[in-house]
Design an enzyme around this catalytic site. Structure first.
Site, PDB file in Angstrom:
ATOM      1  N   ARG A   1       4.063  -4.975  -3.928  1.00  0.00           N
ATOM      2  CA  ARG A   1       3.630  -6.121  -3.737  1.00  0.00           C
ATOM      3  C   ARG A   1       3.684  -6.882  -5.464  1.00  0.00           C
ATOM      4  O   ARG A   1       3.516  -6.041  -6.334  1.00  0.00           O
ATOM      5  CB  ARG A   1       2.131  -6.317  -3.226  1.00  0.00           C
TER       6      ARG A   1
ATOM      7  N   TYR B   1      10.240  -6.907   0.579  1.00  0.00           N
ATOM      8  CA  TYR B   1       9.456  -5.509   0.703  1.00  0.00           C
ATOM      9  C   TYR B   1       8.232  -5.586   1.400  1.00  0.00           C
ATOM     10  O   TYR B   1       7.318  -6.524   0.962  1.00  0.00           O
ATOM     11  CB  TYR B   1       9.430  -5.118  -0.835  1.00  0.00           C
TER      12      TYR B   1
ATOM     13  N   LYS C   1      -1.048  -8.019   5.107  1.00  0.00           N
ATOM     14  CA  LYS C   1      -1.912  -8.296   3.797  1.00  0.00           C
ATOM     15  C   LYS C   1      -1.995  -9.899   4.069  1.00  0.00           C
ATOM     16  O   LYS C   1      -3.249 -10.605   3.644  1.00  0.00           O
ATOM     17  CB  LYS C   1      -1.466  -7.915   2.423  1.00  0.00           C
TER      18      LYS C   1
ATOM     19  N   HIS D   1     -10.196  -4.552   3.690  1.00  0.00           N
ATOM     20  CA  HIS D   1      -9.030  -3.528   3.417  1.00  0.00           C
ATOM     21  C   HIS D   1      -9.624  -2.254   3.512  1.00  0.00           C
ATOM     22  O   HIS D   1      -9.845  -1.326   2.750  1.00  0.00           O
ATOM     23  CB  HIS D   1      -8.734  -3.690   1.718  1.00  0.00           C
TER      24      HIS D   1
ATOM     25  N   SER E   1      -5.588   0.001  -3.061  1.00  0.00           N
ATOM     26  CA  SER E   1      -4.239   0.660  -2.606  1.00  0.00           C
ATOM     27  C   SER E   1      -3.715   1.738  -2.972  1.00  0.00           C
ATOM     28  O   SER E   1      -3.919   1.982  -4.173  1.00  0.00           O
ATOM     29  CB  SER E   1      -2.923  -0.452  -2.963  1.00  0.00           C
TER      30      SER E   1
ATOM     31  N   CYS F   1      -5.083   4.747  -2.919  1.00  0.00           N
ATOM     32  CA  CYS F   1      -6.266   5.582  -3.240  1.00  0.00           C
ATOM     33  C   CYS F   1      -6.950   6.314  -2.104  1.00  0.00           C
ATOM     34  O   CYS F   1      -7.955   6.761  -2.252  1.00  0.00           O
ATOM     35  CB  CYS F   1      -7.256   4.449  -3.860  1.00  0.00           C
TER      36      CYS F   1
ATOM     37  N   ASP G   1      -5.768   1.199   7.159  1.00  0.00           N
ATOM     38  CA  ASP G   1      -5.714   0.262   6.163  1.00  0.00           C
ATOM     39  C   ASP G   1      -6.407  -1.215   6.153  1.00  0.00           C
ATOM     40  O   ASP G   1      -6.972  -1.753   5.157  1.00  0.00           O
ATOM     41  CB  ASP G   1      -4.130  -0.416   6.027  1.00  0.00           C
TER      42      ASP G   1
ATOM     43  N   ARG H   1       7.628   4.135   1.335  1.00  0.00           N
ATOM     44  CA  ARG H   1       6.639   4.177   2.417  1.00  0.00           C
ATOM     45  C   ARG H   1       7.476   4.665   3.734  1.00  0.00           C
ATOM     46  O   ARG H   1       8.539   4.516   3.984  1.00  0.00           O
ATOM     47  CB  ARG H   1       6.222   2.536   2.479  1.00  0.00           C
TER      48      ARG H   1
HETATM   49  P1  GTP Z   1      -2.390   1.712   0.769  1.00  0.00           P
HETATM   50  O1  GTP Z   1      -1.702   2.051   2.039  1.00  0.00           O
HETATM   51  O2  GTP Z   1      -1.618   1.400  -0.566  1.00  0.00           O
HETATM   52  O3  GTP Z   1      -3.453   0.901   0.902  1.00  0.00           O
HETATM   53  O4  GTP Z   1      -2.967   3.263   0.387  1.00  0.00           O
HETATM   54  P2  GTP Z   1      -4.124   4.247   0.923  1.00  0.00           P
HETATM   55  O5  GTP Z   1      -5.509   3.884   0.290  1.00  0.00           O
HETATM   56  O6  GTP Z   1      -3.803   4.256   2.068  1.00  0.00           O
HETATM   57  O7  GTP Z   1      -3.631   5.533   0.153  1.00  0.00           O
HETATM   58  P3  GTP Z   1      -3.042   6.943   0.599  1.00  0.00           P
HETATM   59  O8  GTP Z   1      -3.969   7.773   1.628  1.00  0.00           O
HETATM   60  O9  GTP Z   1      -1.630   6.961   1.151  1.00  0.00           O
HETATM   61  O10 GTP Z   1      -3.116   7.951  -0.784  1.00  0.00           O
HETATM   62  C1  GTP Z   1      -2.306   7.321  -1.733  1.00  0.00           C
HETATM   63  C2  GTP Z   1      -2.144   8.726  -2.562  1.00  0.00           C
HETATM   64  O11 GTP Z   1      -3.571   9.251  -3.101  1.00  0.00           O
HETATM   65  C3  GTP Z   1      -1.298   9.911  -2.171  1.00  0.00           C
HETATM   66  O12 GTP Z   1      -0.425  10.115  -3.136  1.00  0.00           O
HETATM   67  C4  GTP Z   1      -2.315  10.696  -1.894  1.00  0.00           C
HETATM   68  O13 GTP Z   1      -1.792  12.145  -1.926  1.00  0.00           O
HETATM   69  C5  GTP Z   1      -3.460  10.646  -2.987  1.00  0.00           C
HETATM   70  N1  GTP Z   1      -4.904  11.053  -2.249  1.00  0.00           N
HETATM   71  C6  GTP Z   1      -5.213  10.480  -1.118  1.00  0.00           C
HETATM   72  N2  GTP Z   1      -6.498  11.136  -0.946  1.00  0.00           N
HETATM   73  C7  GTP Z   1      -6.811  12.180  -1.955  1.00  0.00           C
HETATM   74  C8  GTP Z   1      -7.750  13.126  -2.329  1.00  0.00           C
HETATM   75  O14 GTP Z   1      -8.743  13.177  -1.668  1.00  0.00           O
HETATM   76  N3  GTP Z   1      -7.724  13.654  -3.437  1.00  0.00           N
HETATM   77  C9  GTP Z   1      -6.765  13.369  -4.314  1.00  0.00           C
HETATM   78  N4  GTP Z   1      -6.562  13.872  -5.421  1.00  0.00           N
HETATM   79  N5  GTP Z   1      -5.584  12.445  -4.167  1.00  0.00           N
HETATM   80  C10 GTP Z   1      -5.737  11.812  -2.780  1.00  0.00           C
HETATM   81  C1  SPV Z   2      -1.379  -1.870  -0.151  1.00  0.00           C
HETATM   82  O1  SPV Z   2      -0.602  -2.122  -1.174  1.00  0.00           O
HETATM   83  O2  SPV Z   2      -2.475  -1.964  -0.048  1.00  0.00           O
HETATM   84  C2  SPV Z   2      -0.476  -1.587   0.917  1.00  0.00           C
HETATM   85  C3  SPV Z   2       0.988  -1.576   1.175  1.00  0.00           C
HETATM   86  O3  SPV Z   2      -1.187  -1.116   2.190  1.00  0.00           O
HETATM   87  S1  SPV Z   2       1.390  -3.205   1.329  1.00  0.00           S
HETATM   88  O4  SPV Z   2       1.674  -3.745   2.589  1.00  0.00           O
HETATM   89  O5  SPV Z   2       2.485  -3.499   0.640  1.00  0.00           O
HETATM   90  O6  SPV Z   2       0.608  -4.042   0.873  1.00  0.00           O
HETATM   91 MN    MN Z   3      -3.431  -1.250   1.781  1.00  0.00          MN
END
Ligand code: GTP
Ligand code: SPV
Ligand code: MN
Length: 591
Positions: free
Chosen positions: A72, A201, A210, A230, A252, A254, A281, A375
């Site tokens: 983004r 993208y 989003k 979110h 994002s 996290c 999400d 992704r």
């Molecule tokens: P968006 O799709 O961008 O909104 O992200 P999201 O909040 O769904 O994040 P996601 O669960 O994909 O995690 C992103 C990164 O954080 C990955 O590399 C995970 O491995 C890492 N991660 C997720 N949960 C944990 C956790 O509990 N501990 C640690 N250390 N890392 C974590």
């Molecule tokens: C984020 O960035 O929080 C996502 C991926 O979930 S995107 O759809 O690219 O915004």
């Molecule tokens: Mn997201």
């Protein structure tokens, strides 16, 4: 031309956009298999998509975006309200007339020689009172294929929409030349309209996600008395079979996808605990007839971060990607025509193509095989722990709202707010280290209220007020509000808390607090768990480490309070007075 709809509001708008973009063909996406198969074949023939090993990864495709188009782009994302002040201090604003004119000039003739695809889609189960319809016009088959996974789309949406309604979001997208200098993602919340040009993208172009389900929907929610957030949604089932639903907002990359699909540690599984995923999400939340807050996931798939996803960290996400999935910017293993990304396993392919399209040998490489924001787009029904309520038109009742982010220090493992308004304060002061999900520096701590900084379609001060108002409406039926931090680090920068499945231990306390069966200690920042009340069996964490994770460093928090005061000034008189009172109360408690 076949008759896809008699709705004049739709037909008239599509005609106008066709006149603007001047495509060679216009194709209405019905979503039927023959049409989708033909589109996939076409995308493969042009090289836009690569078909992966159909035995190991049936129905799966690989796509690489341009190297400059991988996340983004917040700096080119605009909220175009008539009055600048209505976009607020956090958003980039553009005058709508100027945006229609200048971005309109870029759209003029942009689809010459190309096909415009008309994608009718529903955010939320078709026919749910919480669902809303959008139409995306695009010149990208990649977008069509992704929208097919991420939303409920096609003729059935038009059939349910009917001939009279004008309540749909008008989304126009063109990849144009994928020219960063001419990239615009414009939102016109007052017109239910989104214009996105010069990116191909994810979050920039899948306009249902989003752009609609957060930026436009948050504005609609403010006006209509509901919330677009979110947030992941999960259901936690205890050994008695009772399910408690939790929604959680983390910025994002996290950890939302990971928490939403959590597999409890062995000790919990043996007792009969289970976690079900409703969404990873986005949540749309509305007060139900029973007075409680009910949530749906408006999406139909996962657009998840690939790196870090593996058999140990998130087996459910990995399983979700084993069929009918699109991979974007991951590493291509040429030996068996499959995909790989960092931390998938310890055997990187040696005969591979990296995310940039270059030859890559994982045994010697010093660069990443997959982009950190690569992704997977996977259908929700693929997820082994998908909730039985996933398609529920009413949604699920939420007992707890959890905020969290990446904080190396400051924020403890978990705490609970004293009240709803204090919880709104806790959400409003969220701060987190930036990630690869957006372009720009990574690892810089910034304020990201409710994880909505990049996604709130209106003035953030009004958004806080809307949260306060929702709490007043929900009264004693309001969910309890918590804050978590899985990302505290030791002096060497290593994460202290094991995270992932072990986050279950924290969720258990949260559920028990909602039920009123767990104790807590009052601290300056909120209610904290008593260390002896969390189950550490099998976690590898000892009591002293846990106590360390729970400490509230008053000096750090005094600094934090100064930072919050400064952050708040930009909202001027649109900052709810309740939040100023909460800040004063925090300062008083810190002494
Ligand atoms: P968006 O799709 O961008 O909104 O992200 P999201 O909040 O769904 O994040 P996601 O669960 O994909 O995690 C992103 C990164 O954080 C990955 O590399 C995970 O491995 C890492 N991660 C997720 N949960 C944990 C956790 O509990 N501990 C640690 N250390 N890392 C974590
Ligand atoms: C984020 O960035 O929080 C996502 C991926 O979930 S995107 O759809 O690219 O915004
Ligand atoms: Mn997201």
């Amino acid at each position: 031309m076949a008759n896809y709809t008699n709705n004049q509001n739709i037909l008239k708008w599509v005609d106008e956009m066709v006149a603007l973009c001047k495509p060679e063909n216009v194709v209405w996406i019905t979503g039927d298999d023959a049409q989708m198969d033909a589109l996939k074949a076409e995308a493969v023939s042009t090289g836009e998509m690569e078909m992966l090993n159909q035995e190991k990864l049936p129905g799966c495709y690989l796509h690489r975006t341009k190297k400059t188009d991988v996340a983004r782009v917040e700096g080119r994302t605009y909220i175009c309200t008539r009055k600048e002040e209505d976009a607020g201090p956090i958003n980039h604003w553009m005058d709508p007339q100027k945006a229609y004119k200048e971005v309109g000039a870029l759209f003029d003739g942009v689809m010459k020689g190309r096909t415009m695809y008309v994608i009718p889609y529903s955010m939320g189960p078709i026919g749910s009172p919480l669902a809303k319809v959008g139409i995306e016009l695009t010149d990208s088959i990649y977008v069509v294929m992704n929208m097919d996974i991420m939303t409920r789309m096609g003729q059935k949406v038009l059939d349910n929409f009917g001939d009279e309604s004008n309540d749909f979001v008008r989304g126009l997208h063109s990849k144009a030349d994928i020219d960063n200098e001419k990239l615009y993602i414009c939102h016109f919340p007052e017109d239910n309209t989104i214009w996105s040009i010069n990116s191909a993208y994810g979050g920039n172009v899948l306009l249902g996600k989003k752009c609609f389900a957060l930026r436009i929907a948050s504005y609609q929610g403010k006006n209509e008395g509901w919330m677009a957030e979110h947030m992941l949604i999960l259901g936690l089932q205890n050994p008695q079979g009772e399910i408690t639903y939790i929604s959680a907002a983390f910025p994002s990359a996290c950890g939302k996808t990971n928490l939403a699909m959590l597999i409890p540690p062995k000790e919990y599984l043996e007792k009969g605990y289970k976690v079900f995923c409703v969404g990873d999400d986005i949540a749309w939340l509305r007060q139900g007839e029973d007075g409680r807050l009910w949530a749906i996931n408006p999406e139909n798939g996962f657009f998840g971060v690939a790196p870090g996803t593996n058999e140990k960290s998130n087996p459910n996400a990995l399983a979700s990607t084993r069929k009918n999935t699109i991979f974007t910017n991951v590493c291509h293993n040429l030996d068996d025509n499959t995909v790989w990304w960092e931390k998938l396993d310890k055997n990187p392919p040696v005969n591979a193509i990296d995310w940039t399209g270059e030859k890559w040998d994982g045994s010697t490489a010093t660069t990443n095989g997959a982009h950190p924001n690569s992704r997977f787009t996977a259908p929700a029904i693929n997820c082994p722990c998908i909730s039985s309520e996933f398609d529920s038109k009413a949604g699920v009742p939420i007992s707890a709202i959890v905020f969290g982010g990446r904080r190396a220090k400051t924020a403890p493992l978990v705490y609970q707010s004293f009240s709803w308004n204090h919880g709104v304060f806790v959400g409003s002061i969220m701060a987190s280290e930036t990630t690869a999900a957006a372009t720009g520096a990574v690892g810089v701590v910034r304020r990201d209220p409710m994880a909505m900084r990049p996604f709130c379609g209106y003035h953030m001060g009004d958004y806080f007020q809307h949260w306060i108002n929702m709490g007043a409406k929900l009264g004693d039926k309001a969910p309890k509000i918590f804050n978590v931090n899985w990302f505290r680090t030791d002096d060497e920068g290593n994460f202290i808390w094991p995270g992932f499945g072990d986050n279950m231990r924290v969720l258990e306390w949260i559920v028990d607090r909602c039920k009123g069966t767990a104790d807590a200690v009052e601290t300056a920042i909120g209610y904290e768990l008593k260390p002896e009340d969390i189950n550490l069996d099998g976690s590898g964490i000892d009591m002293d480490t846990l106590k360390g994770l729970l400490t509230v460093d008053k000096d750090l928090w005094k600094e934090e309070a100064e930072g919050i005061a400064e952050f708040y000034t930009q909202f001027g008189d649109r900052l709810p007075k309740e939040l100023n009172s909460e800040l004063d109360a925090l300062k008083a408690r810190l002494g």
